[in-house]
Design an enzyme around this catalytic site. Structure first.
Site, PDB file in Angstrom:
ATOM      1  NE  ARG A 245      -4.283  -1.066  -0.092  1.00 60.77           N
ATOM      2  CZ  ARG A 245      -5.099  -1.055  -1.134  1.00 60.77           C
ATOM      3  NH1 ARG A 245      -4.644  -0.695  -2.328  1.00 60.77           N
ATOM      4  NH2 ARG A 245      -6.355  -1.401  -0.998  1.00 60.77           N
ATOM      5  CB  ALA A 263     -11.253  -2.410  -0.240  1.00 59.78           C
ATOM      6  CD  GLU A 279     -13.160  -4.512  -6.208  1.00 57.84           C
ATOM      7  OE1 GLU A 279     -12.101  -5.133  -5.953  1.00 57.84           O
ATOM      8  OE2 GLU A 279     -13.243  -3.677  -7.127  1.00 57.84           O
ATOM      9  CD  GLU A 283      -9.320  -6.304  -3.593  1.00 60.79           C
ATOM     10  OE1 GLU A 283      -9.347  -6.559  -2.374  1.00 60.79           O
ATOM     11  OE2 GLU A 283      -9.125  -5.159  -4.041  1.00 60.79           O
ATOM     12  N   PRO A 301     -12.267  12.481   6.950  1.00 65.31           N
ATOM     13  CG  PRO A 301     -13.817  13.054   8.589  1.00 65.31           C
ATOM     14  CD  PRO A 301     -12.853  11.971   8.202  1.00 65.31           C
ATOM     15  N   GLY A 302     -11.185  15.038   7.086  1.00 66.18           N
ATOM     16  CA  GLY A 302     -10.452  16.299   7.073  1.00 66.18           C
ATOM     17  C   GLY A 302      -9.774  16.589   5.756  1.00 66.18           C
ATOM     18  CD  GLU A 306     -11.675   5.807   0.257  1.00 59.39           C
ATOM     19  OE1 GLU A 306     -11.407   4.917  -0.560  1.00 59.39           O
ATOM     20  OE2 GLU A 306     -10.967   6.052   1.259  1.00 59.39           O
ATOM     21  CD  GLU A 330      -7.854  -2.404 -11.169  1.00 60.60           C
ATOM     22  OE1 GLU A 330      -7.731  -2.538  -9.933  1.00 60.60           O
ATOM     23  OE2 GLU A 330      -8.945  -2.182 -11.730  1.00 60.60           O
ATOM     24  CD  GLU A 332      -6.377  -5.201  -7.809  1.00 65.98           C
ATOM     25  OE1 GLU A 332      -7.014  -4.275  -7.293  1.00 65.98           O
ATOM     26  OE2 GLU A 332      -6.910  -6.257  -8.225  1.00 65.98           O
TER      27      GLU A 332
END
Length: 376
Positions: A245, A263, A279, A283, A301-302, A306, A330, A332
C-alpha cells in the site's frame, strides 16, 4: 462544413446536460429533427446510446442552430472525450431535408435494446450532468484525447457526488447547509490523475452564526469504495487480504504491506452490493453469500472525499488460505489469510490490523457473531 448545424441524438437531447456542455447557450436554438434509416439503441453494457443502421426506421434528435465557434469547440471537446468525430448527414426537420453534422464513434460497439431518452434520464442523467461539469472545467486546458483518458475517473468521482446528495442523518449535528452556509471565493485544481486534488478559498458559518474569516482548504477527490470482511460462521474464521500500500509507504512505514478487508471502487451506475461481490471475486477468488451492512462512513473527512460502504459477508472459506489473486491489469498482488475469529481480534488488539474499515468491521462482527453462527 463548419457552418452547418449539428444534429445531436441521445444524451445531448437532455436539456441540462446539453447546457453544461455548451456553456452559455442562450442563443442556441434546439429544433426537433430525425435521421432516417437509423434507430437509437443502448450500447450493450454501457449507460449511453448508439445509432444502428435500420432501413425504414428513424432516430429522433435535435438540430442545434446558432452555434458559435466556442459552442462547436466545446461540443467537439466533450464528444471527443468519448471517441466521436463529426460527419455530414441529411436530417429531416419540419418536413424539410437539411444538411447537418453528427458525432459518429471511431470505434465499434455492440447494440443493446432500443433506447429512450426518458429511460436514460431516470437512470443516468444526474451522473452524466455531474461528470460533464467536471469534464467541461478542463475545456481549453487539456486536449480531447487527454479528456478521454480522464473520463473513467471523472465518472467515478461524479457517481460519488450523486450518492453524496442523499445526505446522512442530522439529528445531533447542526442543520447548516453547504448552499446557504458556505461562500466559495475561489477554486483551483492543482493536480489531476488517478486522484484529483481540489483547493478552495471559502468562508463557512460558525456555530455563533457569524461567517468565518477566509480560509484555504484542500482535499483528495476520489470515488466511493466498498469493503468486505468475509466470515465463515460454521468454521468461525475470517479472511483478510494483504497487499502493498502506497499510503503506509509514503508515510515511511518500514513494512507497507497491510492487512485489510477486500475493497474496491464503486463503478459508475453500479450498486454497492454488486461492487462487494465483484471485488470478492477479483481480490480473493471468493463467492460470498449473505451481505451484512456494517456502516457508511468517511475514513478521513479532514482531507479525503472518499466514502466507504463496509460489509461483512458470509462465505465458505475452506481452501482459501494463501490464495493469491487480483487484477493483472491493475498490477494487483493480493494474498488471502484465513484465520480464526479469536486470532483476528488479537491482531486488532495488538495493532497489526491497522486499516480503519477493517477495525470497524471487526467490532461489528464481534457484536453480531453469535447471531450469525446461530443462523448458520
Amino acid at each position: 462544413m463548419s457552418d452547418l448545424p449539428i444534429f445531436v441524438f441521445g444524451t445531448l437531447c437532455h436539456d441540462a446536460l446539453r447546457d453544461v456542455v455548451l456553456g452559455d447557450a442562450s442563443a442556441v436554438v434546439a429544433v426537433p429533427a430525425c435521421l432516417s434509416d437509423y434507430r437509437t439503441h443502448w450500447v450493450e453494457g454501457q449507460d449511453y446510446p448508439m445509432l444502428v443502421p435500420t432501413p425504414g426506421a428513424q432516430a429522433d434528435g435535435l438540430i442545434l442552430d446558432g452555434l458559435t465557434d466556442t459552442h462547436r469547440a466545446r461540443l467537439d471537446f466533450f464528444e471527443g472525450g468519448f471517441g466521436y468525430d463529426l460527419n455530414e448527414v441529411d436530417v429531416t426537420s419540419g418536413g424539410e431535408t437539411r444538411k447537418a453534422l453528427r458525432f459518429q464513434p471511431d470505434h465499434d460497439a455492440r447494440p443493446g435494446v432500443a433506447w429512450r431518452l426518458s429511460d436514460w434520464a431516470d437512470l443516468h442523467a444526474p451522473l452524466w450532468v455531474a461528470a460533464a461539469r467536471e469534464a467541461m472545467g478542463y475545456f481549453g486546458r487539456v486536449t480531447g484525447a487527454e479528456l478521454a483518458a480522464r473520463m473513467p475517473l471523472i465518472r467515478l468521482r461524479a457517481a460519488a457526488r450523486v450518492r453524496a446528495e442523499a445526505s446522512l442523518p442530522a439529528t445531533l449535528r447542526s442543520d447548516m447547509d453547504r448552499s446557504a452556509d458556505i461562500d466559495v471565493l475561489a477554486t483551483r485544481q492543482p493536480y489531476i490523475d488517478y486522484f484529483a486534488v481540489g483547493e478552495v478559498d471559502l468562508t463557512f458559518r460558525r456555530f455563533n452564526g457569524t461567517m468565518s474569516a477566509p480560509v484555504t482548504r484542500a482535499a483528495f477527490r476520489m470515488g466511493d469504495a466498498v469493503t468486505v470482511l468475509p466470515y465463515d460462521p460454521v468454521a468461525d474464521t475470517v479472511l483478510l487480504v494483504e497487499q502493498f500500500r502506497m499510503g503506509p509507504y509514503m508515510r515511511g512505514d518500514p513494512k507497507p504491506w497491510l492487512l485489510e478487508p477486500i475493497a474496491g471502487r464503486v463503478d459508475p451506475g453500479e450498486a454497492v452490493e454488486t461492487t462487494a461481490r465483484r471485488e470478492a471475486l477479483e481480490e480473493a477468488d471468493l463467492n460470498v453469500t449473505n451481505l451484512h451492512y456494517v456502516s457508511g462512513h468517511y475514513p478521513s473527512p479532514g482531507a479525503v472525499t472518499e466514502f466507504i460502504y463496509a460489509y461483512v459477508a458470509e462465505a465458505d472459506l475452506s481452501a482459501k488460505d494463501g490464495t493469491v489473486a487480483g487484477l493483472a491489469s491493475e498490477a494487483e498482488d493480493i494474498r488471502s489469510h484465513v484465520i480464526s475469529f479469536d486470532h483476528f481480534m488479537q491482531l486488532v488488539e495488538t495493532g497489526e490490523v491497522a486499516a480503519g474499515p477493517l477495525v470497524t468491521s471487526a467490532y461489528w462482527l464481534a457484536l453480531n457473531r453469535a447471531r450469525l453462527r446461530g443462523d448458520a
